[in-house]
Design a protein around this motif. Structure first.
Motif, PDB file in Angstrom:
ATOM      1  N   PRO A  66       0.810  -1.234   0.000  1.00 25.44           N
ATOM      2  CA  PRO A  66       0.000   0.000   0.000  1.00 25.44           C
ATOM      3  C   PRO A  66       0.840   1.280   0.000  1.00 25.44           C
ATOM      4  O   PRO A  66       0.480   2.266  -0.617  1.00 25.44           O
ATOM      5  CB  PRO A  66      -0.811  -0.101   1.304  1.00 25.44           C
ATOM      6  CG  PRO A  66      -0.739  -1.525   1.720  1.00 25.44           C
ATOM      7  CD  PRO A  66       0.474  -2.145   1.103  1.00 25.44           C
ATOM      8  N   ASN A  67       1.993   1.261   0.694  1.00 25.26           N
ATOM      9  CA  ASN A  67       2.807   2.484   0.786  1.00 25.26           C
ATOM     10  C   ASN A  67       3.900   2.574  -0.281  1.00 25.26           C
ATOM     11  O   ASN A  67       4.792   3.407  -0.215  1.00 25.26           O
ATOM     12  CB  ASN A  67       3.434   2.600   2.186  1.00 25.26           C
ATOM     13  CG  ASN A  67       4.253   1.352   2.529  1.00 25.26           C
ATOM     14  OD1 ASN A  67       4.233   0.370   1.780  1.00 25.26           O
ATOM     15  ND2 ASN A  67       4.974   1.386   3.631  1.00 25.26           N
ATOM     16  N   PHE A  68       3.839   1.675  -1.250  1.00 23.78           N
ATOM     17  CA  PHE A  68       4.827   1.652  -2.336  1.00 23.78           C
ATOM     18  C   PHE A  68       4.696   2.943  -3.147  1.00 23.78           C
ATOM     19  O   PHE A  68       3.600   3.384  -3.468  1.00 23.78           O
ATOM     20  CB  PHE A  68       4.559   0.438  -3.225  1.00 23.78           C
ATOM     21  CG  PHE A  68       5.650   0.110  -4.206  1.00 23.78           C
ATOM     22  CD1 PHE A  68       6.712  -0.707  -3.837  1.00 23.78           C
ATOM     23  CD2 PHE A  68       5.608   0.599  -5.509  1.00 23.78           C
ATOM     24  CE1 PHE A  68       7.712  -1.041  -4.744  1.00 23.78           C
ATOM     25  CE2 PHE A  68       6.600   0.278  -6.418  1.00 23.78           C
ATOM     26  CZ  PHE A  68       7.659  -0.540  -6.041  1.00 23.78           C
ATOM     27  N   VAL A  69       5.835   3.565  -3.483  1.00 25.47           N
ATOM     28  CA  VAL A  69       5.837   4.854  -4.187  1.00 25.47           C
ATOM     29  C   VAL A  69       5.964   4.635  -5.700  1.00 25.47           C
ATOM     30  O   VAL A  69       6.862   3.925  -6.154  1.00 25.47           O
ATOM     31  CB  VAL A  69       7.025   5.725  -3.702  1.00 25.47           C
ATOM     32  CG1 VAL A  69       7.113   7.026  -4.505  1.00 25.47           C
ATOM     33  CG2 VAL A  69       6.912   6.023  -2.215  1.00 25.47           C
ATOM     34  N   ASP A 109       2.809   9.428  -7.492  1.00 28.19           N
ATOM     35  CA  ASP A 109       3.003   9.897  -6.112  1.00 28.19           C
ATOM     36  C   ASP A 109       4.213  10.806  -5.974  1.00 28.19           C
ATOM     37  O   ASP A 109       4.334  11.543  -5.003  1.00 28.19           O
ATOM     38  CB  ASP A 109       3.312   8.713  -5.154  1.00 28.19           C
ATOM     39  CG  ASP A 109       2.366   7.561  -5.290  1.00 28.19           C
ATOM     40  OD1 ASP A 109       1.152   7.814  -5.332  1.00 28.19           O
ATOM     41  OD2 ASP A 109       2.824   6.396  -5.342  1.00 28.19           O
ATOM     42  N   GLN A 156       5.451  13.895  -4.025  1.00 25.51           N
ATOM     43  CA  GLN A 156       6.715  13.971  -3.266  1.00 25.51           C
ATOM     44  C   GLN A 156       7.857  14.379  -4.174  1.00 25.51           C
ATOM     45  O   GLN A 156       8.099  13.721  -5.189  1.00 25.51           O
ATOM     46  CB  GLN A 156       7.096  12.600  -2.697  1.00 25.51           C
ATOM     47  CG  GLN A 156       6.167  11.955  -1.733  1.00 25.51           C
ATOM     48  CD  GLN A 156       6.664  10.545  -1.405  1.00 25.51           C
ATOM     49  OE1 GLN A 156       7.860  10.294  -1.314  1.00 25.51           O
ATOM     50  NE2 GLN A 156       5.730   9.625  -1.256  1.00 25.51           N
ATOM     51  N   TYR A 195      14.907   1.529  -4.195  1.00 23.04           N
ATOM     52  CA  TYR A 195      13.949   2.184  -5.088  1.00 23.04           C
ATOM     53  C   TYR A 195      14.446   1.956  -6.511  1.00 23.04           C
ATOM     54  O   TYR A 195      15.627   2.168  -6.787  1.00 23.04           O
ATOM     55  CB  TYR A 195      13.877   3.698  -4.829  1.00 23.04           C
ATOM     56  CG  TYR A 195      13.230   4.056  -3.518  1.00 23.04           C
ATOM     57  CD1 TYR A 195      11.870   4.373  -3.451  1.00 23.04           C
ATOM     58  CD2 TYR A 195      13.968   4.050  -2.336  1.00 23.04           C
ATOM     59  CE1 TYR A 195      11.275   4.680  -2.233  1.00 23.04           C
ATOM     60  CE2 TYR A 195      13.385   4.355  -1.116  1.00 23.04           C
ATOM     61  CZ  TYR A 195      12.034   4.669  -1.067  1.00 23.04           C
ATOM     62  OH  TYR A 195      11.444   4.961   0.138  1.00 23.04           O
ATOM     63  N   ARG A 226      10.854  -0.451  -2.402  1.00 21.74           N
ATOM     64  CA  ARG A 226       9.904   0.499  -1.811  1.00 21.74           C
ATOM     65  C   ARG A 226       9.291   1.487  -2.798  1.00 21.74           C
ATOM     66  O   ARG A 226       8.400   2.248  -2.439  1.00 21.74           O
ATOM     67  CB  ARG A 226      10.589   1.283  -0.688  1.00 21.74           C
ATOM     68  CG  ARG A 226      11.059   0.352   0.409  1.00 21.74           C
ATOM     69  CD  ARG A 226      11.569   1.076   1.613  1.00 21.74           C
ATOM     70  NE  ARG A 226      12.022   0.125   2.625  1.00 21.74           N
ATOM     71  CZ  ARG A 226      12.467   0.484   3.818  1.00 21.74           C
ATOM     72  NH1 ARG A 226      12.525   1.753   4.154  1.00 21.74           N
ATOM     73  NH2 ARG A 226      12.873  -0.447   4.680  1.00 21.74           N
ATOM     74  N   GLY A 227       9.830   1.498  -4.027  1.00 24.67           N
ATOM     75  CA  GLY A 227       9.280   2.448  -4.989  1.00 24.67           C
ATOM     76  C   GLY A 227       9.792   2.172  -6.387  1.00 24.67           C
ATOM     77  O   GLY A 227      10.742   1.397  -6.575  1.00 24.67           O
TER      78      GLY A 227
END
Length: 490
Positions: A27-30, A93, A134, A388, A435-436
């Motif tokens: 869910p918090n993946f960028v 994002d 971001q 990332y 993570r992204g």
């Protein structure tokens, strides 16, 4: 030689025709898009900006394939609001962009800050935040202030470490209250090899290729570590951000089960990744490099080792394509860096079929399974750091004859992103801490030595009609993907 059926069997589930959706990622993946200052900003003599090595290089006869330069580029300097609006509309994002060092310090020396440059980046950052995007900032994406190259040899002089540290600190102090993701240097390998060995990138040196690329890397590693040290000691607690380094890597798949081919593939990865990550995790360059390069490889002092050790909060990976690697010696035509690796890069399977569909650039083939392999390799070799994917994408050939709608219907790019994203999702399932993901690139732009002949953008830029922006099919695919409405049919 590599048997296609066997290798692809390992990678079932990464088929680009298979459904891939936002829900396949945490869910918090960028999800973001990326560009770099010299490739998109333009306004090369506006706002107090000083010249960079790329200004000089691109104005040198014979260096850029279409004789172009990035004096105007795609004019993001004047059109950043429009571009931020595009990023927001597409649903991303984050935006990874770089700061032009010579916009902050026109001569690179760090004695007098150019306030117009600070104001410009403040405006970009604030515009992004207003849209909930971001800002992820790269401090150095190849555009060294020309003065530093001309007066002291740029990355060949250890003094540059101090100048970079002053520049980095100025950025942390000016923007760090709002910027939470920092990248020190983008693809230091390309600066070292293409800038100081092969000579096809600025500053275009190849006179002493047996030593200069290794010194250029040495000083980039020290500059990176100095900036990280300043951030951690003075800004991180107060600002709450993270700082990392971006490395590029093609996956190196051994061309056969022969021991020498496997060793060559491992060596290739050491020369691409280990060159930078071994000092950061182990305090020194890889043994494979020391064996082959001997005294040509610089040495770190004990104090420097301490500074470098664990100097990343995350690793940025730029990945586009993969190769089969075979052991080979006496490759006379290659630059020093490649010759020292004693390997050959191969683009064909056992039966002569190419490794993947070819994009526009001669080096770029569509090989989705390679990214999963790279990600797993990093996790296993370097203790699973946060990663990332900071660049991933493919290019089309620019065309004077194709109508606009044909250029916008970029079917292969959609296939590329589906396949590579599916492979990233698989790597996460494998336990890799990704993570992204940032698609390269937001816009068609100045593609370094290739000028404007190659188009990597999700958004088409019409160079002949006022640089107008037109989202391609791939941009709309991402829009649906990020909204969670992407299904099997495109």
């Amino acid at each position: 030689m590599v048997k296609k059926e066997e290798l692809l069997k390992e990678h079932e589930g990464e088929d680009s025709n298979k459904e891939i959706s936002r829900s396949d990622f945490p869910p918090n993946f960028v999800f973001g898009v990326a560009t770099s200052a010299y490739q998109v900003e333009g306004a090369c003599k506006e706002g107090g900006r000083g010249p960079s090595i790329w200004d000089s290089f691109s104005h040198t006869e014979g260096k850029i394939i279409d004789k172009s330069n990035a004096d105007v580029a795609v004019d993001q300097y004047h059109r950043y609001k429009e571009d931020v609006e595009l990023i927001a509309k597409l649903g991303f994002d984050a935006y990874r962009f770089s700061i032009s060092w010579s916009r902050i310090f026109p001569d690179g020396l760090g004695t007098k800050v150019n306030e117009e440059g600070i104001n410009y980046y403040n405006n970009v950052i604030n515009a992004l935040l207003e849209k909930g995007i971001q800002p992820c900032i790269t401090l150095y994406h190849w555009d060294l202030p020309l003065h530093l190259h001309e007066t002291m040899g740029g990355w060949l002089n250890k003094e540059i470490v101090n100048y970079f540290a002053v520049y980095a600190e100025t950025c942390f102090a000016s923007f760090g209250d709002r910027v939470k993701t920092w990248i020190t240097i983008n693809e230091p390998l390309q600066t070292s090899v293409n800038g100081y060995d092969v000579g096809i990138f600025a500053p275009g040196r190849h006179q002493q290729s047996s030593t200069e690329p290794y010194w250029a890397t040495h000083h980039q590693i020290l500059a990176h570590a100095a900036a990280v040290s300043i951030y951690r000691s003075k800004y991180k607690d107060k600002q709450g951000g993270q700082i990392g380094l971006v490395l590029d890597c093609e996956w190196a798949e051994a061309n056969s089960d022969k021991i020498e081919d496997k060793a060559a593939a491992a060596r290739r990865l050491d020369f691409q990744f280990g060159w930078f990550l071994h000092p950061i995790y182990n305090g020194d360059y890889p043994e494979t490099m020391r064996e082959r390069l001997g005294d040509r490889l610089p040495k770190f002092s004990e104090e420097e080792k301490e500074l470098i050790l664990n100097s990343i909060d995350f690793l940025g990976l730029n990945h586009y394509t993969s190769r089969f690697i075979a052991h080979a010696t006496d490759r006379l035509e290659e630059a020093d860096f490649y010759k020292a690796q004693e390997m050959e890069r191969i683009v064909e399977w056992e039966g002569g079929e190419v490794i993947g569909e070819k994009a526009a650039s001669e080096w770029l083939y569509v090989v989705p399974w390679g990214i999963r392999k790279v990600l797993n390799y990093i996790a296993q070799r370097y203790n699973n750091p946060p990663i990332y994917v900071t660049e991933n994408g493919m290019d089309d050939e620019d065309s004077d004859t194709s109508p606009l709608d044909a250029m916008l219907d970029d079917k292969l790019r959609v296939v590329y992103f589906k396949g590579y994203l599916a492979a990233v999702a698989q790597a996460i399932k494998d336990g890799v801490d990704v993570r992204g993901y940032f698609a390269w690139s937001l816009l068609d732009n100045f593609e370094w030595a290739q000028g404007y002949t190659k188009r990597f953008g999700l958004v088409y830029v019409d160079y002949k009609n006022g640089l107008s922006r037109h989202p391609k099919s791939s941009a709309y695919w991402f829009l649906r993907f990020l909204k969670g409405s992407e299904g099997k049919k495109d």
